[in-house]
Scaffold this motif. Structure first.
Motif, PDB file in Angstrom:
ATOM      1  N   ILE A   1      10.241   7.653  -1.587  1.00 15.78           N
ATOM      2  CA  ILE A   1       9.203   7.294  -0.616  1.00 15.78           C
ATOM      3  C   ILE A   1       8.239   6.309  -1.254  1.00 15.78           C
ATOM      4  O   ILE A   1       7.718   6.545  -2.340  1.00 15.78           O
ATOM      5  N   LEU A   2       8.006   5.202  -0.560  1.00 19.09           N
ATOM      6  CA  LEU A   2       7.039   4.198  -0.991  1.00 19.09           C
ATOM      7  C   LEU A   2       5.931   4.115   0.052  1.00 19.09           C
ATOM      8  O   LEU A   2       6.203   3.974   1.247  1.00 19.09           O
ATOM      9  N   ILE A   3       4.687   4.187  -0.402  1.00 19.93           N
ATOM     10  CA  ILE A   3       3.533   4.063   0.474  1.00 19.93           C
ATOM     11  C   ILE A   3       2.733   2.854   0.010  1.00 19.93           C
ATOM     12  O   ILE A   3       2.380   2.747  -1.173  1.00 19.93           O
ATOM     13  N   PHE A   4       2.446   1.949   0.943  1.00 18.44           N
ATOM     14  CA  PHE A   4       1.667   0.760   0.636  1.00 18.44           C
ATOM     15  C   PHE A   4       0.329   0.836   1.353  1.00 18.44           C
ATOM     16  O   PHE A   4       0.279   0.977   2.576  1.00 18.44           O
ATOM     17  N   ASP A   5      -0.756   0.736   0.601  1.00 16.39           N
ATOM     18  CA  ASP A   5      -2.101   0.674   1.151  1.00 16.39           C
ATOM     19  C   ASP A   5      -2.342  -0.789   1.532  1.00 16.39           C
ATOM     20  O   ASP A   5      -2.339  -1.672   0.678  1.00 16.39           O
ATOM     21  N   LEU A   6      -2.545  -1.062   2.820  1.00 15.53           N
ATOM     22  CA  LEU A   6      -2.631  -2.439   3.287  1.00 15.53           C
ATOM     23  C   LEU A   6      -3.860  -3.170   2.755  1.00 15.53           C
ATOM     24  O   LEU A   6      -3.804  -4.378   2.527  1.00 15.53           O
ATOM     25  N   LYS A   7      -4.952  -2.460   2.524  1.00 13.58           N
ATOM     26  CA  LYS A   7      -6.126  -3.112   1.925  1.00 13.58           C
ATOM     27  C   LYS A   7      -5.829  -3.530   0.494  1.00 13.58           C
ATOM     28  O   LYS A   7      -6.224  -4.606   0.054  1.00 13.58           O
ATOM     29  N   ALA A   8      -5.110  -2.696  -0.246  1.00 11.84           N
ATOM     30  CA  ALA A   8      -4.721  -3.044  -1.616  1.00 11.84           C
ATOM     31  C   ALA A   8      -3.749  -4.220  -1.609  1.00 11.84           C
ATOM     32  O   ALA A   8      -3.832  -5.103  -2.466  1.00 11.84           O
ATOM     33  N   ILE A   9      -2.850  -4.246  -0.630  1.00 10.55           N
ATOM     34  CA  ILE A   9      -1.911  -5.363  -0.510  1.00 10.55           C
ATOM     35  C   ILE A   9      -2.673  -6.655  -0.225  1.00 10.55           C
ATOM     36  O   ILE A   9      -2.394  -7.697  -0.824  1.00 10.55           O
ATOM     37  N   ASP A  10      -3.651  -6.594   0.667  1.00 10.72           N
ATOM     38  CA  ASP A  10      -4.454  -7.784   0.974  1.00 10.72           C
ATOM     39  C   ASP A  10      -5.193  -8.282  -0.266  1.00 10.72           C
ATOM     40  O   ASP A  10      -5.242  -9.490  -0.515  1.00 10.72           O
ATOM     41  N   ARG A  11      -5.755  -7.359  -1.051  1.00 13.36           N
ATOM     42  CA  ARG A  11      -6.422  -7.757  -2.297  1.00 13.36           C
ATOM     43  C   ARG A  11      -5.408  -8.338  -3.281  1.00 13.36           C
ATOM     44  O   ARG A  11      -5.682  -9.327  -3.952  1.00 13.36           O
ATOM     45  N   TRP A  12      -4.248  -7.721  -3.364  1.00 14.54           N
ATOM     46  CA  TRP A  12      -3.197  -8.185  -4.255  1.00 14.54           C
ATOM     47  C   TRP A  12      -2.748  -9.599  -3.903  1.00 14.54           C
ATOM     48  O   TRP A  12      -2.478 -10.408  -4.788  1.00 14.54           O
TER      49      TRP A  12
ATOM     50  N   CYS B   1       2.284 -14.340   5.865  1.00 10.86           N
ATOM     51  CA  CYS B   1       2.678 -14.317   4.452  1.00 10.86           C
ATOM     52  C   CYS B   1       4.059 -13.666   4.351  1.00 10.86           C
ATOM     53  O   CYS B   1       4.213 -12.602   3.759  1.00 10.86           O
ATOM     54  N   PRO B   2       5.065 -14.289   4.979  1.00  8.37           N
ATOM     55  CA  PRO B   2       6.380 -13.654   5.008  1.00  8.37           C
ATOM     56  C   PRO B   2       6.948 -13.454   3.602  1.00  8.37           C
ATOM     57  O   PRO B   2       6.818 -14.316   2.733  1.00  8.37           O
ATOM     58  N   MET B   3       7.526 -12.277   3.409  1.00  8.78           N
ATOM     59  CA  MET B   3       8.134 -11.944   2.127  1.00  8.78           C
ATOM     60  C   MET B   3       9.374 -11.106   2.425  1.00  8.78           C
ATOM     61  O   MET B   3       9.299 -10.126   3.164  1.00  8.78           O
ATOM     62  N   SER B   4      10.491 -11.506   1.854  1.00 10.33           N
ATOM     63  CA  SER B   4      11.733 -10.782   2.123  1.00 10.33           C
ATOM     64  C   SER B   4      11.711  -9.407   1.458  1.00 10.33           C
ATOM     65  O   SER B   4      10.978  -9.176   0.495  1.00 10.33           O
ATOM     66  N   LYS B   5      12.549  -8.521   1.980  1.00  3.34           N
ATOM     67  CA  LYS B   5      12.653  -7.189   1.392  1.00  3.34           C
ATOM     68  C   LYS B   5      13.158  -7.271  -0.040  1.00  3.34           C
ATOM     69  O   LYS B   5      12.689  -6.529  -0.904  1.00  3.34           O
ATOM     70  N   SER B   6      14.064  -8.200  -0.314  1.00  5.47           N
ATOM     71  CA  SER B   6      14.580  -8.326  -1.678  1.00  5.47           C
ATOM     72  C   SER B   6      13.480  -8.762  -2.650  1.00  5.47           C
ATOM     73  O   SER B   6      13.435  -8.295  -3.788  1.00  5.47           O
ATOM     74  N   THR B   7      12.577  -9.617  -2.197  1.00  9.80           N
ATOM     75  CA  THR B   7      11.451 -10.027  -3.046  1.00  9.80           C
ATOM     76  C   THR B   7      10.527  -8.846  -3.307  1.00  9.80           C
ATOM     77  O   THR B   7      10.072  -8.635  -4.437  1.00  9.80           O
ATOM     78  N   ILE B   8      10.264  -8.046  -2.279  1.00 12.96           N
ATOM     79  CA  ILE B   8       9.414  -6.865  -2.443  1.00 12.96           C
ATOM     80  C   ILE B   8      10.051  -5.890  -3.428  1.00 12.96           C
ATOM     81  O   ILE B   8       9.383  -5.370  -4.327  1.00 12.96           O
ATOM     82  N   TYR B   9      11.366  -5.657  -3.304  1.00 11.11           N
ATOM     83  CA  TYR B   9      12.058  -4.763  -4.240  1.00 11.11           C
ATOM     84  C   TYR B   9      11.995  -5.304  -5.667  1.00 11.11           C
ATOM     85  O   TYR B   9      11.813  -4.541  -6.622  1.00 11.11           O
ATOM     86  N   ARG B  10      12.136  -6.617  -5.831  1.00 12.39           N
ATOM     87  CA  ARG B  10      12.053  -7.212  -7.167  1.00 12.39           C
ATOM     88  C   ARG B  10      10.661  -6.991  -7.760  1.00 12.39           C
ATOM     89  O   ARG B  10      10.518  -6.610  -8.923  1.00 12.39           O
ATOM     90  N   LEU B  11       9.618  -7.191  -6.942  1.00 13.85           N
ATOM     91  CA  LEU B  11       8.253  -6.965  -7.398  1.00 13.85           C
ATOM     92  C   LEU B  11       8.021  -5.493  -7.745  1.00 13.85           C
ATOM     93  O   LEU B  11       7.302  -5.179  -8.691  1.00 13.85           O
ATOM     94  N   LEU B  12       8.616  -4.597  -6.982  1.00 16.77           N
ATOM     95  CA  LEU B  12       8.509  -3.165  -7.274  1.00 16.77           C
ATOM     96  C   LEU B  12       9.157  -2.829  -8.620  1.00 16.77           C
ATOM     97  O   LEU B  12       8.582  -2.076  -9.407  1.00 16.77           O
ATOM     98  N   ARG B  13      10.348  -3.374  -8.865  1.00 13.81           N
ATOM     99  CA  ARG B  13      11.036  -3.115 -10.139  1.00 13.81           C
ATOM    100  C   ARG B  13      10.195  -3.570 -11.325  1.00 13.81           C
ATOM    101  O   ARG B  13      10.222  -2.957 -12.386  1.00 13.81           O
ATOM    102  N   LYS B  14       9.440  -4.648 -11.135  1.00 13.93           N
ATOM    103  CA  LYS B  14       8.603  -5.192 -12.209  1.00 13.93           C
ATOM    104  C   LYS B  14       7.186  -4.615 -12.194  1.00 13.93           C
ATOM    105  O   LYS B  14       6.341  -5.051 -12.972  1.00 13.93           O
ATOM    106  N   ASN B  15       6.928  -3.656 -11.304  1.00 13.77           N
ATOM    107  CA  ASN B  15       5.591  -3.063 -11.157  1.00 13.77           C
ATOM    108  C   ASN B  15       4.518  -4.118 -10.915  1.00 13.77           C
ATOM    109  O   ASN B  15       3.428  -4.052 -11.467  1.00 13.77           O
ATOM    110  N   GLN B  16       4.822  -5.081 -10.056  1.00 16.79           N
ATOM    111  CA  GLN B  16       3.902  -6.180  -9.784  1.00 16.79           C
ATOM    112  C   GLN B  16       3.306  -6.134  -8.384  1.00 16.79           C
ATOM    113  O   GLN B  16       2.671  -7.096  -7.964  1.00 16.79           O
ATOM    114  N   ILE B  17       3.502  -5.043  -7.675  1.00 10.73           N
ATOM    115  CA  ILE B  17       2.955  -4.908  -6.327  1.00 10.73           C
ATOM    116  C   ILE B  17       2.359  -3.504  -6.216  1.00 10.73           C
ATOM    117  O   ILE B  17       2.962  -2.532  -6.662  1.00 10.73           O
ATOM    118  N   PRO B  18       1.139  -3.395  -5.651  1.00  3.28           N
ATOM    119  CA  PRO B  18       0.524  -2.069  -5.574  1.00  3.28           C
ATOM    120  C   PRO B  18       1.226  -1.157  -4.570  1.00  3.28           C
ATOM    121  O   PRO B  18       1.472  -1.553  -3.433  1.00  3.28           O
TER     122      PRO B  18
END
Length: 77
Positions: free
Chosen positions: A44-55, A19-36
Motif C-alpha cells: 500500500i502506497l499513500i501519497f499526501d497531496l500537499k507533500a507532493i505539491d511541495r516536492w 504535471c503529467p508523470m507516467s506510472k513507470s516514472t513514479i515507480y522509478r522515483l519510489l525505488r530511489k526514495n525520491q518521492i514523498p
C-alpha cells in the motif's frame, strides 16, 4: 490533508494539475526514495497531496520522526 492511494491515483492527480508523470516514472522515483510517500504495508502506497505539491517545487525525502525534510538539489553540469 488530502491523500491518494496508489501510483495510478497519483498519476491522475499530477495529470489534472498540468504535471503529467507516467506510472513507470513514479515507480522509478519510489525505488530511489525520491518521492514523498507512506507505506503502511509493503503493498500500500499513500501519497499526501500537499507533500507532493511541495516536492514538485523542490526536492524532499522521508524523515521518520518529522515526515519530510528538504534535500539540496544536485545541479547537472
Amino acid at each position: 490533508m488530502d491523500k491518494v492511494r496508489g501510483v495510478e491515483a497519483l498519476s491522475e492527480y499530477l495529470k489534472k494539475n498540468n504535471c503529467p508523470m507516467s506510472k513507470s516514472t513514479i515507480y522509478r522515483l519510489l525505488r530511489k526514495n525520491q518521492i514523498p510517500c507512506r507505506r503502511p504495508t509493503p503493498n500500500i502506497l499513500i501519497f499526501d497531496l500537499k507533500a507532493i505539491d511541495r516536492w514538485l517545487s523542490s526536492d524532499y525525502e522521508d524523515e521518520p520522526q518529522k515526515g519530510l525534510r528538504l534535500v539540496e538539489r544536485e545541479v547537472a553540469r
